[in-house]
Design a protein around this motif. Structure first.
Motif, PDB file in Angstrom:
ATOM      1  N   ASP A  58       1.272  -1.227  -0.106  1.00 57.07           N
ATOM      2  CA  ASP A  58      -0.204   0.157   0.371  1.00 57.07           C
ATOM      3  C   ASP A  58       0.840   1.462   0.045  1.00 57.07           C
ATOM      4  N   HIS A  63      -2.911   5.064   0.623  1.00 54.88           N
ATOM      5  CA  HIS A  63      -3.623   4.671   1.769  1.00 54.88           C
ATOM      6  C   HIS A  63      -3.559   4.508   3.026  1.00 54.88           C
ATOM      7  N   GLY A  64      -2.911   6.628   3.350  1.00 53.97           N
ATOM      8  CA  GLY A  64      -3.066   7.264   4.441  1.00 53.97           C
ATOM      9  C   GLY A  64      -1.838   6.615   5.572  1.00 53.97           C
ATOM     10  N   CYS A  65      -0.914   6.683   5.415  1.00 51.07           N
ATOM     11  CA  CYS A  65       0.073   5.799   6.095  1.00 51.07           C
ATOM     12  C   CYS A  65       0.193   6.719   7.785  1.00 51.07           C
ATOM     13  N   ASN A  86     -10.493   5.284   0.480  1.00 47.21           N
ATOM     14  CA  ASN A  86      -9.051   3.729   0.218  1.00 47.21           C
ATOM     15  C   ASN A  86      -9.413   2.792   1.538  1.00 47.21           C
ATOM     16  N   ARG A  87      -9.586   2.976   2.366  1.00 45.51           N
ATOM     17  CA  ARG A  87      -9.320   2.156   3.620  1.00 45.51           C
ATOM     18  C   ARG A  87     -10.614   1.293   4.075  1.00 45.51           C
ATOM     19  N   ASP A  90     -10.560  -1.179   0.983  1.00 48.18           N
ATOM     20  CA  ASP A  90      -8.721  -2.086   1.628  1.00 48.18           C
ATOM     21  C   ASP A  90      -9.218  -2.599   2.766  1.00 48.18           C
ATOM     22  N   ARG A 106      -0.752  -7.659   4.472  1.00 44.47           N
ATOM     23  CA  ARG A 106      -0.776  -5.787   4.182  1.00 44.47           C
ATOM     24  C   ARG A 106       0.854  -5.107   4.707  1.00 44.47           C
ATOM     25  N   TRP A 108       3.207  -1.247   4.118  1.00 45.60           N
ATOM     26  CA  TRP A 108       3.841  -0.217   3.859  1.00 45.60           C
ATOM     27  C   TRP A 108       4.128   0.366   2.863  1.00 45.60           C
ATOM     28  N   ALA A 136      -5.964  -4.246   7.448  1.00 47.32           N
ATOM     29  CA  ALA A 136      -6.449  -3.235   7.106  1.00 47.32           C
ATOM     30  C   ALA A 136      -5.267  -2.375   7.085  1.00 47.32           C
TER      31      ALA A 136
END
Length: 137
Positions: A58, A63-65, A86-87, A90, A106, A108, A136
């Motif tokens: 991701d 995906h907003g790490c 998006n999250r 996922d 998953r 990063w 997620a």
């Protein structure tokens, strides 16, 4: 801005390719952009179909790490909604794959490819989920 965003690769990007090279060098064979069963427009980044293991790499922005995700200042509300969607997608895809008996891992994009590869190898060779499994990003 839209030209820049449209140039972002959905697959075959740097982090994904680095992991794929290491997995291939370790003797594993896999499918790329494999369709999620029952979903026309959703794919698995790296799929081990016999072992039913799905690997996602991701992107931190998309995906907003929590470590590297950024929030654009222009159209901030729209981008926040986009990343939240998006999250949510996922999480939905992960739940669907779990229901079908798949193990979903998953990672990063900033995680070191050798670490990702070691986690994947452990799961694929053991046939059981590892402690790195997440539902997620």
């Amino acid at each position: 801005m839209s030209r820049r965003m449209s140039a972002v690769r959905k697959r075959d990007n740097g982090p994904e390719m680095a992991v794929r090279r290491l997995l291939h060098a370790a003797g594993l064979r896999y499918r790329v952009a494999w369709p999620v069963p029952g979903q026309r427009r959703r794919t698995i980044d790296i799929a081990f179909t016999r072992a039913q293991v799905a690997i996602y790499i991701d992107g931190c922005f998309w995906h907003g790490c929590p470590l590297h995700g950024t929030s654009p200042k222009a159209n901030a509300v729209w981008w926040a909604e986009k990343i939240a969607a998006n999250r949510a997608r996922d999480a939905d895809v992960t739940a669907q794959l779990h229901d079908l008996g798949w193990t979903v891992l998953r990672f990063w994009e900033h995680e070191p490819p050798p670490d990702v590869t070691a986690s994947v190898l452990a799961v694929v060779h053991s046939g059981t989920p590892s402690s790195d499994e997440v539902s997620a990003p």
